[in-house]
Scaffold this active site. Structure first.
Site, PDB file in Angstrom:
ATOM      1  N   VAL A  21       7.954  -6.236  -3.273  1.00 50.18           N
ATOM      2  CA  VAL A  21       7.690  -4.909  -2.720  1.00 50.18           C
ATOM      3  C   VAL A  21       8.897  -4.028  -3.041  1.00 50.18           C
ATOM      4  O   VAL A  21      10.024  -4.336  -2.629  1.00 50.18           O
ATOM      5  CB  VAL A  21       7.471  -4.974  -1.196  1.00 50.18           C
TER       6      VAL A  21
ATOM      7  N   TYR B  28      -7.629   9.875 -22.936  1.00 52.43           N
ATOM      8  CA  TYR B  28      -8.147   9.845 -21.563  1.00 52.43           C
ATOM      9  C   TYR B  28      -9.615  10.286 -21.625  1.00 52.43           C
ATOM     10  O   TYR B  28      -9.911  11.408 -22.040  1.00 52.43           O
ATOM     11  CB  TYR B  28      -7.315  10.802 -20.712  1.00 52.43           C
TER      12      TYR B  28
ATOM     13  N   PHE C  10       0.859  -1.191   0.000  1.00 54.03           N
ATOM     14  CA  PHE C  10       0.000   0.000   0.000  1.00 54.03           C
ATOM     15  C   PHE C  10       0.892   1.236   0.000  1.00 54.03           C
ATOM     16  O   PHE C  10       1.634   1.484   0.942  1.00 54.03           O
ATOM     17  CB  PHE C  10      -0.888  -0.027   1.252  1.00 54.03           C
TER      18      PHE C  10
ATOM     19  N   GLY D 106       0.245   5.159  -1.716  1.00 54.42           N
ATOM     20  CA  GLY D 106      -0.653   6.266  -1.369  1.00 54.42           C
ATOM     21  C   GLY D 106      -2.108   5.842  -1.362  1.00 54.42           C
ATOM     22  O   GLY D 106      -2.979   6.607  -0.947  1.00 54.42           O
TER      23      GLY D 106
ATOM     24  N   THR E  87      -3.958   5.415  -4.026  1.00 51.93           N
ATOM     25  CA  THR E  87      -4.694   6.174  -5.051  1.00 51.93           C
ATOM     26  C   THR E  87      -5.052   5.326  -6.270  1.00 51.93           C
ATOM     27  O   THR E  87      -5.511   5.858  -7.283  1.00 51.93           O
ATOM     28  CB  THR E  87      -3.876   7.394  -5.533  1.00 51.93           C
TER      29      THR E  87
HETATM   30  C1  FAD Z   1      -7.766  11.336  -8.836  1.00 57.46           C
HETATM   31  C2  FAD Z   1      -6.715  10.439  -9.409  1.00 57.46           C
HETATM   32  C3  FAD Z   1      -5.877  10.915 -10.401  1.00 57.46           C
HETATM   33  C4  FAD Z   1      -4.896  10.064 -10.943  1.00 57.46           C
HETATM   34  N1  FAD Z   1      -4.067  10.570 -11.894  1.00 57.46           N
HETATM   35  C5  FAD Z   1      -3.094   9.779 -12.415  1.00 57.46           C
HETATM   36  C6  FAD Z   1      -2.201  10.293 -13.405  1.00 57.46           C
HETATM   37  O1  FAD Z   1      -2.268  11.457 -13.795  1.00 57.46           O
HETATM   38  N2  FAD Z   1      -1.244   9.457 -13.875  1.00 57.46           N
HETATM   39  C7  FAD Z   1      -1.119   8.185 -13.426  1.00 57.46           C
HETATM   40  O2  FAD Z   1      -0.219   7.479 -13.854  1.00 57.46           O
HETATM   41  N3  FAD Z   1      -1.967   7.671 -12.509  1.00 57.46           N
HETATM   42  C8  FAD Z   1      -2.935   8.436 -11.980  1.00 57.46           C
HETATM   43  N4  FAD Z   1      -3.793   7.927 -11.036  1.00 57.46           N
HETATM   44  C9  FAD Z   1      -3.640   6.530 -10.612  1.00 57.46           C
HETATM   45  C10 FAD Z   1      -2.718   6.350  -9.394  1.00 57.46           C
HETATM   46  O3  FAD Z   1      -2.537   7.560  -8.721  1.00 57.46           O
HETATM   47  C11 FAD Z   1      -1.375   5.809  -9.848  1.00 57.46           C
HETATM   48  O4  FAD Z   1      -1.555   4.460 -10.248  1.00 57.46           O
HETATM   49  C12 FAD Z   1      -0.272   5.872  -8.781  1.00 57.46           C
HETATM   50  O5  FAD Z   1       0.947   5.563  -9.395  1.00 57.46           O
HETATM   51  C13 FAD Z   1      -0.499   4.958  -7.604  1.00 57.46           C
HETATM   52  O6  FAD Z   1       0.434   5.300  -6.594  1.00 57.46           O
HETATM   53  P1  FAD Z   1       0.136   4.975  -5.067  1.00 57.46           P
HETATM   54  O7  FAD Z   1       1.338   5.289  -4.295  1.00 57.46           O
HETATM   55  O8  FAD Z   1      -1.110   5.634  -4.639  1.00 57.46           O
HETATM   56  O9  FAD Z   1      -0.063   3.408  -5.133  1.00 57.46           O
HETATM   57  P2  FAD Z   1      -1.219   2.525  -4.495  1.00 57.46           P
HETATM   58  O10 FAD Z   1      -2.531   2.986  -4.989  1.00 57.46           O
HETATM   59  O11 FAD Z   1      -1.019   2.427  -3.050  1.00 57.46           O
HETATM   60  O12 FAD Z   1      -0.869   1.136  -5.174  1.00 57.46           O
HETATM   61  C14 FAD Z   1      -1.013   0.932  -6.554  1.00 57.46           C
HETATM   62  C15 FAD Z   1      -0.504  -0.473  -6.898  1.00 57.46           C
HETATM   63  O13 FAD Z   1       0.895  -0.537  -6.694  1.00 57.46           O
HETATM   64  C16 FAD Z   1       1.212  -1.456  -5.647  1.00 57.46           C
HETATM   65  N5  FAD Z   1       2.260  -0.821  -4.858  1.00 57.46           N
HETATM   66  C17 FAD Z   1       2.231   0.375  -4.227  1.00 57.46           C
HETATM   67  N6  FAD Z   1       3.424   0.631  -3.673  1.00 57.46           N
HETATM   68  C18 FAD Z   1       4.211  -0.423  -3.963  1.00 57.46           C
HETATM   69  C19 FAD Z   1       5.564  -0.749  -3.676  1.00 57.46           C
HETATM   70  N7  FAD Z   1       6.363   0.078  -2.996  1.00 57.46           N
HETATM   71  N8  FAD Z   1       6.044  -1.931  -4.121  1.00 57.46           N
HETATM   72  C20 FAD Z   1       5.276  -2.773  -4.829  1.00 57.46           C
HETATM   73  N9  FAD Z   1       3.996  -2.518  -5.129  1.00 57.46           N
HETATM   74  C21 FAD Z   1       3.476  -1.349  -4.712  1.00 57.46           C
HETATM   75  C22 FAD Z   1      -0.076  -1.705  -4.904  1.00 57.46           C
HETATM   76  O14 FAD Z   1      -0.112  -2.972  -4.312  1.00 57.46           O
HETATM   77  C23 FAD Z   1      -1.099  -1.557  -6.016  1.00 57.46           C
HETATM   78  O15 FAD Z   1      -1.174  -2.729  -6.773  1.00 57.46           O
HETATM   79  C24 FAD Z   1      -4.772   8.737 -10.484  1.00 57.46           C
HETATM   80  C25 FAD Z   1      -5.619   8.282  -9.466  1.00 57.46           C
HETATM   81  C26 FAD Z   1      -6.580   9.123  -8.941  1.00 57.46           C
HETATM   82  C27 FAD Z   1      -7.464   8.625  -7.843  1.00 57.46           C
END
Ligand code: FAD
Length: 543
Positions: A281, A464, A144, A146, A148
């Site tokens: 991870v 998009y 986990f 962010g 998002t």
């Molecule tokens: C409002 C909104 C706008 C968005 N805009 C964009 C955008 O402009 N561009 C874009 O690319 N994406 C966008 N996203 C999607 C999302 O933000 C991306 O996929 C982002 O990279 C996820 O990062 P996170 O840290 O929140 O990961 P999480 O949501 O926590 O995890 C995403 C995935 O990665 C895995 N993961 C997380 N951290 C690790 C780690 N350290 N090691 C291994 N696996 C891991 C998780 O298990 C999960 O499968 C958007 C999402 C939302 C809600």
């Protein structure tokens, strides 16, 4: 080379804000709809315009935690009692990502599914230990970042296991090996976008990765999902920026990427970029960084129609004029001012709006922006000056708050994305738009489908889509039907099932179409080797 540790920055680093459990971002940034927009929505969709009441965190029932005392004791010893949490509010905040179905699911009255426990390891060694224990004792692990994800990537799926833990990486915030000579820095997986920019900024450096989720998403999440930011035309996608990854798996550590380029066989680093927590991870990422730009130039453009605008963008990219941001809204998105969320519902705008920005040294910016100006003018664009582009930049993180306000008044709002070659772009746009419209029409809720080109390459671009319609009584099923039709249309029309949102749970069914049966078997074999018990993020990435 400067070597800076986590401790050095502990006090000064921007604190990470927890997101609201059932919406995007923080409560203080919520953006209720103006009267004008409510009236417009009532006219278009026949809704009352009244906002539904939302529950507070303490009013929500959760499925009880299944963590055993034995596992609790071991985890406590491994990472410290204060970093093991079975608190219901903490569990709720790790109950899923931020797609529209995620947010709608949270409004459900039934008890919410949540991880049984949240673990916050301090470093790579603790992550390794937790994975080894979970593998030996049959505990599913959801990495986990962010939280998002918009594809179900952090759903607390337990698969065949009795217990599921959320491995929250927010304590992995080290910055080390800041190397302005090589233009690289090693970032802890748990740093959010603003934290990383702040820490690099102290060295006059920047990463330049600004997805719309920038404020809350993390370095590890960017790498694990192949994220693409709004400045991808200038700085590349996140996967372009990764030079090295350190990964903990139930079978041990992988440290991959020792030179800027290598001919030592297939690039194993690539296995983990986009691995979505299913193969390991990621605990730290070495990234390419650049000097904080000296100056930024802005110019917005209007094109008579989408095809003329798309051809113009292609001319700029293929000439190498290298804007930092390059995007084009179609007629529907331009008409609703969606590219400038503060103006939504204002006076309609004609044509198709394109945004360009150029960052770098004054001389480089001047040369590139002059070349792009000539190319875009010659291709039929009308320059609108800097203001619309600056307004777009100012409001670029605001749109997700608008989605929450729309959901509140009974309007379904969700996005999806794909990419294809320049030659196939118009065809793909027509097919996906048609599939979405047909699905919504057949459900009795005609919608508005808007689109923009968000990322460009010499050979093609991403599309998009934003979809808005009146919610049915079961809006999740309503959206799943539309999304499924769009995904089928993407496959048939030759697009990729995802350009940057990743696969997660939502796109799994289309992975076979993307990589073929043999491709799936190769991925499954790699997973078996790294994660023989299958504890890592069950139900994601692989069918
Ligand atoms: C409002 C909104 C706008 C968005 N805009 C964009 C955008 O402009 N561009 C874009 O690319 N994406 C966008 N996203 C999607 C999302 O933000 C991306 O996929 C982002 O990279 C996820 O990062 P996170 O840290 O929140 O990961 P999480 O949501 O926590 O995890 C995403 C995935 O990665 C895995 N993961 C997380 N951290 C690790 C780690 N350290 N090691 C291994 N696996 C891991 C998780 O298990 C999960 O499968 C958007 C999402 C939302 C809600």
């Amino acid at each position: 080379m400067v070597d800076v540790t986590q401790e050095t920055f502990g006090a000064s680093m921007t604190q990470r804000q927890p997101m609201v459990w059932d919406a995007w971002g923080t409560a203080d940034a919520a953006a209720p709809l103006s009267e004008q927009v409510r009236t417009l929505l009532a006219q278009v969709f026949g809704i009352s315009g009244e906002s539904a009441l939302r529950r507070t965190e303490t009013e929500v029932a959760l499925v009880p935690s299944a963590l055993t005392d034995l596992d609790h004791r071991w985890l406590t010893e491994a990472v410290g009692a204060e970093h093991v949490s079975t608190d219901d509010i903490d569990r709720l905040r790790h109950a899923g990502g931020k797609s529209t179905p995620d947010l709608l699911r949270r409004r459900d009255d039934a008890p919410q599914n949540a991880p049984d426990v949240i673990i916050r390891p301090a470093d790579h060694t603790q992550v390794l230990a937790v994975l080894a224990y979970a593998s030996a004792n049959g505990i599913a692990v959801v990495p986990f970042g962010g939280g998002t994800s918009v594809v179900g990537g952090v759903d607390p799926v337990r698969g065949q296991f009795a217990t599921v833990l959320a491995l929250d990486l927010s304590r992995l915030t080290s910055v080390s090996d800041v190397d302005p000579v090589s233009g690289t820095a090693t970032l802890g997986a748990g740093l959010t976008g603003p934290q990383a920019e702040q820490l690099l900024g102290e060295h006059g450096l920047s990463l330049g990765h600004f997805p719309q989720s920038f404020e809350f998403a993390t370095i590890g999440g960017f790498a694990a999902t192949r994220s693409s930011g709004q400045a991808s035309a200038g700085y590349g996608r996140f996967d372009d920026m990764v030079t090295r990854v350190v990964v903990a798996t139930p079978q041990g550590t992988l440290d991959l990427g020792r030179a800027p380029a290598s001919a030592a066989g297939p690039d194993l680093r690539e296995l983990f970029v986009g691995s979505e927590g299913a193969l390991g991870v990621i605990t730290s990422v070495t990234v390419r960084v650049h000097q904080v730009p000296e100056t930024t130039a802005y110019e917005a453009w209007s094109f008579p129609d989408f095809q003329t605008g798309a051809d113009a963008l292609r001319a700029v990219v293929q000439a190498g004029a290298a804007p930092t941001v390059l995007r084009l809204s179609d007629e529907a998105e331009t008409g609703l001012n969606l590219a400038r969320s503060a103006d939504v519902g204002g006076a309609p705008v004609q044509g198709c709006l394109a945004i360009t920005t150029f960052e770098g040294s004054a001389a480089h910016v001047a040369a590139r922006s002059a070349e792009a100006f000539e190319l875009l003018s010659a291709a039929g664009g009308t320059a609108l000056g800097a203001a619309p582009a600056q307004q777009w930049e100012h409001g670029r993180f605001g749109a997700p708050y608008l989605r929450d306000a729309l959901l509140d008044v009974g309007v379904l709002c969700e996005t999806l994305e794909t990419a294809t070659s320049w030659r196939n772009l118009a065809n793909l746009k027509v097919k996906v738009t048609g599939a979405l419209m047909d699905s919504l029409n057949s459900q009795g809720t005609p919608g508005v489908v808007m689109c923009h080109i968000s990322h460009t390459y010499p050979t093609g671009a991403s599309l998009y889509f934003t979809v808005v319609a009146k919610q049915l009584a079961d809006p999740i099923t309503q959206w799943r039907a539309a999304k499924s039709a769009a995904s089928d249309a993407i496959v048939v029309a030759g697009g990729t099932i995802t350009h940057h949102h990743a696969v997660g749970a939502d796109h799994r069914a289309w992975m076979g179409a993307e990589v073929g049966d043999l491709g799936l078997r190769v991925l499954a074999a790699v997973k078996r080797e790294l994660d023989p018990a299958g504890i890592l993020n069950p139900g994601k990435l692989l069918p």
